[in-house]
Scaffold this motif. Sequence first.
Motif, PDB file in Angstrom:
ATOM      1  N   ARG A 152       0.895  -1.111  -0.179  1.00 42.98           N
ATOM      2  CA  ARG A 152      -0.148  -0.086   0.051  1.00 42.98           C
ATOM      3  C   ARG A 152       0.875   1.409  -0.027  1.00 42.98           C
ATOM      4  O   ARG A 152       0.614   2.097  -0.618  1.00 42.98           O
ATOM      5  N   GLY A 181     -11.590   2.402  -0.313  1.00 46.99           N
ATOM      6  CA  GLY A 181     -10.438   2.185  -0.428  1.00 46.99           C
ATOM      7  C   GLY A 181      -9.888   1.199   0.538  1.00 46.99           C
ATOM      8  O   GLY A 181      -9.221   0.065   0.248  1.00 46.99           O
ATOM      9  N   LEU A 234     -11.546  -2.311   1.296  1.00 47.86           N
ATOM     10  CA  LEU A 234     -11.287  -3.179   0.077  1.00 47.86           C
ATOM     11  C   LEU A 234      -9.740  -3.750   0.353  1.00 47.86           C
ATOM     12  O   LEU A 234      -9.426  -4.810   0.096  1.00 47.86           O
ATOM     13  N   ALA A 235      -8.971  -2.805   0.692  1.00 49.86           N
ATOM     14  CA  ALA A 235      -7.627  -3.182   0.775  1.00 49.86           C
ATOM     15  C   ALA A 235      -7.477  -4.132   2.179  1.00 49.86           C
ATOM     16  O   ALA A 235      -6.695  -4.952   2.139  1.00 49.86           O
ATOM     17  N   GLY A 239      -9.029  -7.515   0.999  1.00 49.91           N
ATOM     18  CA  GLY A 239      -7.789  -8.120   0.293  1.00 49.91           C
ATOM     19  C   GLY A 239      -6.598  -8.705   1.014  1.00 49.91           C
ATOM     20  O   GLY A 239      -6.257  -9.739   0.447  1.00 49.91           O
ATOM     21  N   THR A 279      -3.772 -10.919  -4.417  1.00 50.83           N
ATOM     22  CA  THR A 279      -4.763 -10.359  -3.930  1.00 50.83           C
ATOM     23  C   THR A 279      -4.351  -8.848  -3.213  1.00 50.83           C
ATOM     24  O   THR A 279      -4.875  -7.802  -3.255  1.00 50.83           O
ATOM     25  N   LYS A 280      -3.201  -9.213  -2.346  1.00 52.30           N
ATOM     26  CA  LYS A 280      -2.753  -7.925  -1.659  1.00 52.30           C
ATOM     27  C   LYS A 280      -2.128  -6.860  -2.813  1.00 52.30           C
ATOM     28  O   LYS A 280      -2.341  -5.757  -2.551  1.00 52.30           O
ATOM     29  N   THR A 314      -5.360  -5.105  -4.721  1.00 55.52           N
ATOM     30  CA  THR A 314      -5.828  -4.395  -3.601  1.00 55.52           C
ATOM     31  C   THR A 314      -5.024  -3.096  -3.184  1.00 55.52           C
ATOM     32  O   THR A 314      -5.704  -2.164  -2.328  1.00 55.52           O
ATOM     33  N   ALA A 369      -6.180   0.321  -4.334  1.00 52.15           N
ATOM     34  CA  ALA A 369      -7.405   0.636  -3.563  1.00 52.15           C
ATOM     35  C   ALA A 369      -6.838   0.939  -2.352  1.00 52.15           C
ATOM     36  O   ALA A 369      -7.319   2.423  -1.555  1.00 52.15           O
ATOM     37  N   GLY A 370      -5.930   0.621  -1.427  1.00 49.33           N
ATOM     38  CA  GLY A 370      -5.535   0.933  -0.288  1.00 49.33           C
ATOM     39  C   GLY A 370      -4.643   2.424  -0.357  1.00 49.33           C
ATOM     40  O   GLY A 370      -4.925   3.107   0.448  1.00 49.33           O
TER      41      GLY A 370
END
Length: 434
Positions: free
Chosen positions: A68, A265, A268-269, A272, A293-294, A297, A300-301
């Motif tokens: 992120r 965001g 969702l993070a 995920g 997935t990490k 997403t 989004a994070g």
Amino acid sequence: MQLTTSFTGSRGVRYPAPDVARGFMLLFVAVANVPFWSRVPTESAGTFRASAADAWWVFVRTLFVDHRALPLFAMLFGFGLMIMINRRIASGTRAYLQSLPGVDAGHEPTAQEESWAREQATVDARRLVRRRGWWMLLFGFVHGIFFFGDIIGAYGLIAVIFAGWLSRKRYTALYTVGAITTLVAVGLQLMMGPASSGGGDGPPDVTALPWAVSNMLFWAYGVLIQDFAAIILLCAVVGARLADTDIIIHPERHRGLLAGAVVGGLALAVVGALHSALTNVMSIPAWPWDVATKEFTGFAGACGWLALLALYAGGPAPDGRLTGLRRIASAVGRRSMTVYLSQTILFGTIFVIVPLLVTGERLWLGQAAAALVAVAVWLVIVVLCVVLERGGRAGPFETLLRTAVARSERKRLRPAPPSTSQPADARPGAVPAG
């Protein structure tokens, strides 16, 4: 040296959100990068047993920081790059128009001349971005010798390859390429499964190679594949597009949109990364798609964090001044390269140089303790940035990069303006002689 305030208009109004966000983001980057320096020996070797504090800290870090922080860094890089392009095109267009024959006598430029001036300014902006990108690649290469997780080189590569599209704002093409690289990266991670998560906290074992050589090899791999062919290109493009809006520079006008981005965001993070995070505190196996997935997403994070930090920073104050944490974070954010490289210097000193001189061995810490060291390092650099701010000085690495880019500029032959072949009294708006 007089410091030029970032993100200011012609009246000197300071837009704090980009710099404040960048300042706090560098704390996230420090926390995300410190495991590279304090990669603990495995429990199977009988030298280390992870504590409950370590496990729960990694749980939190996986949800909110890993995958992120760097996408957020990429967004702010793209934002700053487009701000630079817009300013260069605007100032260059004015300069080219002022250089036209007869302007001092009051002749108005024609539409063709205005188009010519803007085209020349756009070419100059493209050359500036590409030249800056090459220097960033060099900076990243040198940094990569000591820290193979360097991200400056990947950003430099983006600037070199996409300077033309960025300067001409070809966002459709940029979004397309960014989406393709993201899908390819996610697909590769799905194919690799859990094996792709092995290098998250440090380099693979390359004891057969000298450390500098292995670092350079991993740096090159990271720049060309792991970083570039991932979501950071898409994040940089999104950041560049945001620079052509007032969403970030005037967050007070978009509170509803930004609040929605924060909730959506970050939620969702978290969803995920939840299963991957739970593997650190529960006896459950990793899923093959955890890393992918990490990564996916993480975009989004990053959007959620950027929205939250922009809301916190707010819009420009009437007197243009910042106070409290906003002022401190802004001072850090406008010296992001100095802060980022200083983290490596301090981490290397704390975990490698001093321990080797004193005990002959590197310093190994648990994840939670290493995170505290990262926070302490960030705070030390904050003090440096505040001192520089009070003295009105830019960061030393920003100054070095700016100087290198300026001195490496080469003059180019520019085409003559379209009106030079016409008599002065033949141009629209020209005053007849006599």
